[in-house]
Each structure stands twice: as structure tokens, then as C-alpha cells.
Design a protein around this motif. Structure first.
Motif, PDB file in Angstrom:
ATOM      1  N   MET A 173       0.829  -1.200   0.000  1.00 50.49           N
ATOM      2  CA  MET A 173       0.000   0.000   0.000  1.00 50.49           C
ATOM      3  C   MET A 173       0.866   1.254   0.000  1.00 50.49           C
ATOM      4  O   MET A 173       0.565   2.229  -0.710  1.00 50.49           O
ATOM      5  CB  MET A 173      -0.929  -0.004   1.214  1.00 50.49           C
ATOM      6  CG  MET A 173      -1.850   1.198   1.286  1.00 50.49           C
ATOM      7  SD  MET A 173      -2.976   1.103   2.676  1.00 50.49           S
ATOM      8  CE  MET A 173      -3.931  -0.329   2.207  1.00 50.49           C
ATOM      9  N   LEU A 174       1.928   1.238   0.774  1.00 52.77           N
ATOM     10  CA  LEU A 174       2.819   2.394   0.833  1.00 52.77           C
ATOM     11  C   LEU A 174       3.449   2.664  -0.531  1.00 52.77           C
ATOM     12  O   LEU A 174       3.439   3.792  -1.032  1.00 52.77           O
ATOM     13  CB  LEU A 174       3.906   2.159   1.883  1.00 52.77           C
ATOM     14  CG  LEU A 174       4.989   3.227   2.008  1.00 52.77           C
ATOM     15  CD1 LEU A 174       4.381   4.559   2.407  1.00 52.77           C
ATOM     16  CD2 LEU A 174       6.043   2.804   3.019  1.00 52.77           C
ATOM     17  N   LEU A 175       3.998   1.624  -1.160  1.00 54.36           N
ATOM     18  CA  LEU A 175       4.650   1.797  -2.455  1.00 54.36           C
ATOM     19  C   LEU A 175       3.636   2.157  -3.543  1.00 54.36           C
ATOM     20  O   LEU A 175       3.903   3.021  -4.385  1.00 54.36           O
ATOM     21  CB  LEU A 175       5.392   0.508  -2.828  1.00 54.36           C
ATOM     22  CG  LEU A 175       6.547   0.113  -1.886  1.00 54.36           C
ATOM     23  CD1 LEU A 175       7.100  -1.245  -2.270  1.00 54.36           C
ATOM     24  CD2 LEU A 175       7.634   1.165  -1.919  1.00 54.36           C
ATOM     25  N   ALA A 176       2.488   1.494  -3.527  1.00 52.51           N
ATOM     26  CA  ALA A 176       1.460   1.808  -4.526  1.00 52.51           C
ATOM     27  C   ALA A 176       0.933   3.226  -4.337  1.00 52.51           C
ATOM     28  O   ALA A 176       0.622   3.923  -5.315  1.00 52.51           O
ATOM     29  CB  ALA A 176       0.315   0.806  -4.436  1.00 52.51           C
ATOM     30  N   GLY A 177       0.829   3.674  -3.073  1.00 57.12           N
ATOM     31  CA  GLY A 177       0.375   5.033  -2.807  1.00 57.12           C
ATOM     32  C   GLY A 177       1.322   6.070  -3.377  1.00 57.12           C
ATOM     33  O   GLY A 177       0.901   7.079  -3.946  1.00 57.12           O
ATOM     34  N   VAL A 178       2.634   5.820  -3.250  1.00 52.96           N
ATOM     35  CA  VAL A 178       3.624   6.736  -3.825  1.00 52.96           C
ATOM     36  C   VAL A 178       3.490   6.767  -5.343  1.00 52.96           C
ATOM     37  O   VAL A 178       3.524   7.836  -5.965  1.00 52.96           O
ATOM     38  CB  VAL A 178       5.041   6.316  -3.402  1.00 52.96           C
ATOM     39  CG1 VAL A 178       6.093   7.132  -4.151  1.00 52.96           C
ATOM     40  CG2 VAL A 178       5.220   6.472  -1.898  1.00 52.96           C
ATOM     41  N   ALA A 179       3.330   5.585  -5.964  1.00 55.77           N
ATOM     42  CA  ALA A 179       3.217   5.514  -7.422  1.00 55.77           C
ATOM     43  C   ALA A 179       1.943   6.200  -7.921  1.00 55.77           C
ATOM     44  O   ALA A 179       1.972   6.986  -8.883  1.00 55.77           O
ATOM     45  CB  ALA A 179       3.244   4.055  -7.870  1.00 55.77           C
ATOM     46  N   LEU A 180       0.806   5.922  -7.271  1.00 53.60           N
ATOM     47  CA  LEU A 180      -0.449   6.541  -7.692  1.00 53.60           C
ATOM     48  C   LEU A 180      -0.423   8.052  -7.462  1.00 53.60           C
ATOM     49  O   LEU A 180      -0.969   8.820  -8.265  1.00 53.60           O
ATOM     50  CB  LEU A 180      -1.618   5.913  -6.930  1.00 53.60           C
ATOM     51  CG  LEU A 180      -1.979   4.472  -7.316  1.00 53.60           C
ATOM     52  CD1 LEU A 180      -3.123   3.968  -6.454  1.00 53.60           C
ATOM     53  CD2 LEU A 180      -2.353   4.389  -8.792  1.00 53.60           C
ATOM     54  N   GLY A 181       0.229   8.472  -6.369  1.00 53.52           N
ATOM     55  CA  GLY A 181       0.342   9.905  -6.102  1.00 53.52           C
ATOM     56  C   GLY A 181       1.157  10.609  -7.176  1.00 53.52           C
ATOM     57  O   GLY A 181       0.802  11.709  -7.627  1.00 53.52           O
TER      58      GLY A 181
END
Length: 359
Positions: A173-181
Motif C-alpha cells: 500500500m505504501l509503495l502503490a500510494g507513492v506511485a499513484l500519487g
């Protein structure tokens, strides 16, 4: 003997925590009265308290004059919105830090803010162009509604990416959140490039945050969204305390880990989405306030969550006072004030401690 000492220590810490909550609540009430009186038209705190008491008691004889209109129709909904948004952002930050077990975590990590910003930019730029050939104007509610939906959609996408086999991976979730952001920020920049001067000005002003558009209508919409987060804090506190030991340990303690994760993510998405939709992008509240409270009272979420709510409410209302007074009769975007206060303070926190892991 040791058991009695431990019981006394726990009782003492509980009393100290309750006193801290009561003291901060009283300070928040006093700041609210002061904030209602500040602005281009200054109203004394005593007069503000008199008007509020008259409104509560229904004494119509005191509810006349310019001061009454300013307090009840302009300042009061603005300050109440600031209290709600500040509390929602701060508690969301505390939840994210507890969920990720990282004091640097921020609600922006779940993609709510970036998704809301992208939806708002789409509404401003494409909405105007779609209606350009007609006599219609973009509805006033379109921007907050679009931002709120964008935040929820981005959070749902993040949750689906991070969930496999009924379990949500915090690291994913942390890594995907950075990518989506990053993706949402790039698309927002692309829309800003396509916008004309007026659209760019609207988008820039909205992205800096403001409580200037507060009204009783907005308050009645945002309150039912943010208040559940604040009311469910006691239910989440025990689970977050257990997660501090690790997910496996929390599971063996009987804590429904997956349910706690899902509920925390949903509440953060709702609270931050509603805050961004009504007040624009406001940074640093979700990082600085929980971090400061944690340094003061420790990591126990039974104290951390309610104190963060009060601290966040006070920070945003105080920042709004500065925003209203520093360039009177104009108004400074509140996001500039929170960043000016929050960034140096956060740097001080980083320099004060040799390791954030020990916080």
C-alpha cells in the motif's frame, strides 16, 4: 508489591492523560471564541460569547446588529469547519502512522489528496470546456463533489492493489500510494498545462487551501463524514496499540488485524477526501500534530488519537486566524500558513532526534 506499583502507575498516567485532554479541550474552546472575533471586522471575545449564548438560549433581543450577522452567518461556520477539518486531518495522520508503524506516514500516502487534486483539476478544466458552448455555468457544488469522489476512487484503487487473498499488505500500500500519487500529480500538471489563465488561477488558489468558502450548507455535508472518524477513535485505539507489536503478535492477541486495516483506510479516505473537497489541499497537519503529541504523551493511541484531534483543530483554527489578519482586508491561503509553520517545525523535530524510529 510490584503489582500495586504498576496499578498505581497506570492510574496516574490515566489521570494525567484525562487532564491533558480536558486542558486541550478548554484551550480549543477559548481559541474558538477568539477566532470568531478576528478578521476585517474585529469583535471582542466577550461580545462573541454573548452572541453565542444568546443563540443557544434563544434570547432574540440580543440577536440584532452587524456583529450578530458576522458571527452567526460568516465566522461561526468557518471556524467550525476549521475545527472539523483540522481534527480530521490530524487523526488521519495518527491513524496512518499507527497503521504503517512509521511516524513519517501521512494521509497523502494513501492517495486521497492526490486523487482529490486530480479530480478537482479535471472538474475545473474539462468542466469549463465542456460547458463553453452553452449558457450554463459550472455548478458550485461540482468542485467539492468531484474532489471527494476522486479521493474515494483513488483509495479504492489503492486498496484493491494492496489486497491479495483477503489480506492487505501495508508495504504494498505504501509503495502503490507513492506511485499513484506521482501519476495523479503528473496528470494534474498536464491539466494545468492545458488550462487557460482563469482556470489556472482557480486551480492554483484551490490547491493552496482556504476556509473562505465555509457555509452552514458545507458544514452539514462534511460533518457527517468526518465525525464518524472521531467517534470511532476508541474502537481503533486498541487495535493500533496491538499493531505496534507487529501484525502476527496483534493477531495472536485476538485483534482483528484485517478489519482494523480496512476500517482505518476507509475512515481516512472519507475524512481526508471531505477535508480536501471543502477546504482544498492543506499540508503538514497530519504529520506535525500527531508527531508532537506522541513526543509529549507517548505512543498510546487511547491518548494519541483524541489529543491529535484537539491539536489539529487548534492548529488549523490558529492558522486561519493568521491567514485572515496578516494581509487584511485580503486573505492569505491557509495552506501557505500551515506549510510555513509546519515545515520548519518538522525540520526541528528531525534535527532534535537522532532517529525517528525511536519515537
Amino acid at each position: 508489591m510490584a503489582t500495586a506499583t504498576l496499578t498505581t502507575l497506570i492510574a496516574s498516567r490515566r489521570r494525567a492523560g484525562l487532564l491533558a485532554i480536558a486542558g486541550l479541550a478548554l484551550a480549543c474552546l477559548l481559541l474558538t471564541i477568539v477566532a470568531i472575533g478576528q478578521g476585517a471586522i474585529a469583535i471582542a471575545p466577550g461580545r462573541v460569547a454573548e452572541i453565542l449564548m444568546a443563540r443557544l438560549t434563544g434570547d432574540i433581543s440580543l440577536l440584532e446588529g452587524r456583529d450578530v450577522l458576522v458571527v452567526l452567518n460568516i465566522r461561526l461556520p468557518r471556524v467550525l469547519l476549521g475545527l472539523l477539518v483540522g481534527a480530521g486531518l490530524a487523526v488521519s495522520g495518527a491513524l496512518m502512522q499507527g497503521l504503517f508503524r512509521n511516524p513519517l506516514a501521512d494521509p497523502g500516502l494513501v492517495g486521497v489528496s492526490s486523487g482529490a487534486a486530480l479530480a478537482a483539476a479535471t472538474t475545473i478544466v474539462l468542466g469549463d470546456r465542456f460547458l463553453a458552448g452553452t449558457m450554463m455555468k459550472l455548478p458550485f457544488a461540482a468542485l467539492p463533489a468531484g474532489a471527494f469522489c476522486g479521493g474515494l476512487i483513488s483509495t479504492l484503487a489503492l486498496y484493491l492493489i494492496a489486497t491479495r487473498g483477503g489480506r492487505t499488505s501495508v508495504a504494498t500500500m505504501l509503495l502503490a500510494g507513492v506511485a499513484l500519487g506521482a501519476l495523479a500529480s503528473a496528470l494534474t500538471g498536464l491539466l494545468a498545462f492545458w488550462s487557460d489563465d482563469r482556470q489556472l488561477r482557480d486551480l492554483t488558489f484551490w490547491s493552496l487551501g482556504s476556509l473562505g468558502g465555509a457555509s452552514w450548507t458545507k458544514l452539514t455535508v462534511v460533518a457527517p463524514i468526518i465525525l464518524p472518524l472521531l467517534l470511532l477513535m476508541p474502537l481503533l485505539a486498541r487495535g493500533l496499540n496491538g499493531l505496534m507489536l507487529g501484525e502476527a503478535e496483534a493477531y495472536h492477541l485476538g485483534i482483528p488485524v484485517q478489519r482494523i486495516k480496512a476500517l482505518a483506510i476507509l475512515l481516512v479516505a472519507l475524512a481526508v477526501g471531505a477535508s480536501v473537497a471543502t477546504a482544498g489541499l492543506i499540508g503538514f497537519v497530519g504529520i506535525v500534530v500527531p508527531h508532537l503529541i506522541r513526543l509529549s504523551v507517548g505512543p498510546d493511541h487511547r491518548l494519541l488519537l483524541p489529543l491529535s484531534a484537539l491539536g489539529g483543530a487548534m492548529l488549523l483554527v490558529g492558522a486561519d486566524i493568521v491567514a485572515r489578519l496578516i494581509v487584511v482586508p485580503a486573505e492569505l491561503p491557509i495552506g501557505i500558513v500551515t506549510a510555513t509553520i509546519g515545515a520548519p517545525f518538522f525540520l526541528w523535530l528531525l534535527l532534535r532526534r537522532t532517529s525517528l524510529i525511536d519515537v
